[in-house]
Scaffold this active site. Structure first.
Site, short mmCIF file in Angstrom:
data_model
loop_
_atom_site.label_atom_id
_atom_site.label_comp_id
_atom_site.label_asym_id
_atom_site.label_seq_id
_atom_site.Cartn_x
_atom_site.Cartn_y
_atom_site.Cartn_z
N ASP A 1 -0.89 -10.30 -12.04
CA ASP A 1 -0.75 -9.53 -10.46
C ASP A 1 -1.93 -7.70 -10.25
O ASP A 1 -1.54 -7.46 -9.62
CB ASP A 1 0.05 -8.90 -10.53
N LYS B 1 3.29 -16.81 -8.30
CA LYS B 1 5.08 -17.06 -9.03
C LYS B 1 5.72 -15.96 -7.70
O LYS B 1 4.98 -14.96 -7.21
CB LYS B 1 5.23 -16.13 -10.59
N CYS C 1 6.26 -6.59 -13.42
CA CYS C 1 6.12 -7.95 -13.96
C CYS C 1 5.03 -8.08 -15.46
O CYS C 1 5.38 -8.86 -16.15
CB CYS C 1 5.37 -8.71 -12.95
C1 VGL Z 1 5.95 -6.25 -9.09
C2 VGL Z 1 7.82 -6.01 -8.17
C3 VGL Z 1 7.71 -6.72 -6.92
C4 VGL Z 1 4.70 -6.66 -10.14
C5 VGL Z 1 5.85 -8.35 -7.90
O1 VGL Z 1 3.25 -7.05 -9.54
O2 VGL Z 1 5.21 -5.73 -11.05
N1 VGL Z 1 6.63 -5.70 -8.94
N2 VGL Z 1 6.34 -7.34 -6.72
#
Ligand code: VGL
Ligand code: ZN
Length: 199
Positions: A9, A107, A152
């Protein structure tokens, strides 16, 4: 036996100026770019939510971002709207070298279920397909970095350990959200699962 590098991410919304910015999130990018070469299989993940996703506080009347709620699959933190499909916030940070990746996992696309982990949605049952992909290529060792350490990255690492991979989290190439001690908690859980935390 092969090793994989999975970069979690590294998207505009998790970097300074983004909708769910992680402090210094962009500082890890040069280090990540220098790590691609040392790995057999290279994967990226992208948090990828439809508008009105159930993990957004704005989808729950009377709820504010960073408040928890109960979903049918258990506790869920509510977030500011982020990584909306096709938005600039959902794009990879422009400095991240994405061309090395064999595969990109998206995802959190199911409107009703969040997905922190690269392997399973937050119901802990629905697979993203990544395990089958890595298994079919003979990967036994999983190295993880990216954003955010305590959400994540940690959930991906814990699932990878449960699935039987040897797991390392390269913490120098991660940054955390750290809500109410979430980073300490994630580190403890990862150590208990025999995950190597490396700086
Ligand atoms: C994430 C919160 C919501 C992350 C993704 O990538 O850690 N955290 N969505
Ligand atoms: Zn998300």
């Amino acid at each position: 036996m092969k090793n994989a590098l999975i970069i979690i991410d590294v998207q505009n919304d998790f970097c300074p100026g983004g909708a769910l910015a992680v402090d210094s999130g962009d500082e890890i990018i040069p280090l990540i770019n220098s790590m691609w070469q040392n790995h057999d299989i290279r994967c990226l993940t992208q948090d990828w939510h439809p508008k009105g996703h159930s993990s957004f506080a704005s989808s729950h009347e009377g709820k504010a971002p960073f408040e928890a709620t109960e979903m049918f699959y258990g506790a869920q933190m509510l977030w500011p709207d982020h990584c909306v499909i096709g938005s600039d916030g959902a794009a990879f940070h422009p400095d991240l070298e994405t061309g090395h990746a064999n595969m990109i996992v998206r995802k959190g696309i199911n409107p009703a279920v969040d997905s922190y982990s690269a392997f399973f949605e937050n119901d802990h049952k629905t697979s993203t397909g990544l395990h089958g992909y890595l298994q079919s290529l003979g990967v036994t060792e999983v190295n993880l970095a990216g954003l955010a350490t305590d959400y994540c990255v940690a959930h991906s690492a814990l699932d990878a350990a449960k699935l039987g991979y040897e797991v390392r989290v390269l913490e120098a190439a991660c940054r955390a959200i750290d809500l109410d001690g979430s980073l300490d908690k994630a580190r403890t859980e990862m150590r208990e699962a025999n995950i190597t935390l490396e700086f």
